[in-house]
Write a protein that holds these residues in place. Sequence first.
Motif, PDB file in Angstrom:
ATOM      1  N   ALA A 103      54.543  70.040  40.703  1.00 21.96           N
ATOM      2  CA  ALA A 103      55.088  71.373  41.006  1.00 21.96           C
ATOM      3  C   ALA A 103      54.157  72.130  41.945  1.00 21.96           C
ATOM      4  O   ALA A 103      54.612  72.821  42.872  1.00 21.96           O
ATOM      5  CB  ALA A 103      55.307  72.150  39.713  1.00 21.96           C
ATOM      6  N   THR A 104      52.850  71.990  41.712  1.00 22.47           N
ATOM      7  CA  THR A 104      51.875  72.686  42.548  1.00 22.47           C
ATOM      8  C   THR A 104      51.941  72.216  43.995  1.00 22.47           C
ATOM      9  O   THR A 104      52.091  73.022  44.920  1.00 22.47           O
ATOM     10  CB  THR A 104      50.445  72.477  41.992  1.00 22.47           C
ATOM     11  OG1 THR A 104      50.389  72.921  40.636  1.00 22.47           O
ATOM     12  CG2 THR A 104      49.417  73.235  42.815  1.00 22.47           C
ATOM     13  N   THR A 106      54.245  70.454  45.547  1.00 16.04           N
ATOM     14  CA  THR A 106      55.564  70.629  46.158  1.00 16.04           C
ATOM     15  C   THR A 106      55.765  72.065  46.607  1.00 16.04           C
ATOM     16  O   THR A 106      56.256  72.319  47.712  1.00 16.04           O
ATOM     17  CB  THR A 106      56.669  70.214  45.174  1.00 16.04           C
ATOM     18  OG1 THR A 106      56.511  68.820  44.882  1.00 16.04           O
ATOM     19  CG2 THR A 106      58.055  70.465  45.742  1.00 16.04           C
ATOM     20  N   THR A 107      55.378  73.017  45.768  1.00 15.42           N
ATOM     21  CA  THR A 107      55.540  74.421  46.140  1.00 15.42           C
ATOM     22  C   THR A 107      54.627  74.771  47.313  1.00 15.42           C
ATOM     23  O   THR A 107      55.052  75.449  48.259  1.00 15.42           O
ATOM     24  CB  THR A 107      55.284  75.344  44.943  1.00 15.42           C
ATOM     25  OG1 THR A 107      56.155  74.959  43.872  1.00 15.42           O
ATOM     26  CG2 THR A 107      55.535  76.794  45.306  1.00 15.42           C
ATOM     27  N   VAL A 126      61.686  72.976  45.940  1.00 13.19           N
ATOM     28  CA  VAL A 126      60.971  73.226  44.686  1.00 13.19           C
ATOM     29  C   VAL A 126      61.816  72.967  43.432  1.00 13.19           C
ATOM     30  O   VAL A 126      61.375  72.226  42.550  1.00 13.19           O
ATOM     31  CB  VAL A 126      60.336  74.636  44.688  1.00 13.19           C
ATOM     32  CG1 VAL A 126      59.697  74.951  43.342  1.00 13.19           C
ATOM     33  CG2 VAL A 126      59.296  74.735  45.812  1.00 13.19           C
ATOM     34  N   LEU A 130      60.738  70.498  40.143  1.00 14.83           N
ATOM     35  CA  LEU A 130      60.443  71.081  38.844  1.00 14.83           C
ATOM     36  C   LEU A 130      61.353  70.504  37.769  1.00 14.83           C
ATOM     37  O   LEU A 130      60.888  70.099  36.699  1.00 14.83           O
ATOM     38  CB  LEU A 130      60.565  72.608  38.896  1.00 14.83           C
ATOM     39  CG  LEU A 130      59.306  73.365  39.315  1.00 14.83           C
ATOM     40  CD1 LEU A 130      58.764  72.927  40.655  1.00 14.83           C
ATOM     41  CD2 LEU A 130      59.549  74.858  39.301  1.00 14.83           C
ATOM     42  N   SER A 148      54.050  75.726  39.906  1.00 12.67           N
ATOM     43  CA  SER A 148      54.726  76.299  41.061  1.00 12.67           C
ATOM     44  C   SER A 148      54.051  77.602  41.501  1.00 12.67           C
ATOM     45  O   SER A 148      53.878  77.846  42.702  1.00 12.67           O
ATOM     46  CB  SER A 148      56.201  76.542  40.734  1.00 12.67           C
ATOM     47  OG  SER A 148      56.915  76.865  41.894  1.00 12.67           O
TER      48      SER A 148
END
Length: 166
Positions: A103-104, A106-107, A126, A130, A148
């Motif tokens: 998530a980190t 990708t965001t 995103v 997730l 995120s």
Amino acid sequence: MGRETAALSRVQGAIANPAVVKAARGLSHFGEHSAGWFALGLVGAAVDKRRRCDWLAASAGIVAAHAASIAVKRVVRRPRPEDPSVRVLVSTPSKLSFPSSHATSTTAAAVLFSGLTGRRLVPVLVPPMLVSRLVLGVHYPTDVVAGSVLGAVVGGLLRRKLKRRS
């Protein structure tokens, strides 16, 4: 069963059909160690020669966001979901859950690439990542939200810095 475990179990029960699980595994492999996003940044650097330095900085920022999530994981040490109601459908490099590194990164990638492409990529990139982490049973909902947020902060700070350079 806690609320997050119950929510995770409900997500899996509602949408974890074979096609969704296959797509979620694909996203998982793409996002592992931020490698897919890093590679896309390198492609951007190769194609957009005028902003090559910005694409390379964005790629480094994605890896930095991933590294930040690993650092937080090691401090928090929250174990991954382990409950009979949750099926773990993919292997993971560690037993630590908070925050989601997928998530980190990708965001962070979505925020940074949005700035470089002029497109709103966050709502497109995103949510599927997730949700994929929940479908695969490897994160609690707060893990993906926190990841995120961390990715948005790292990506947003670097994006502002890149914008000032332009």
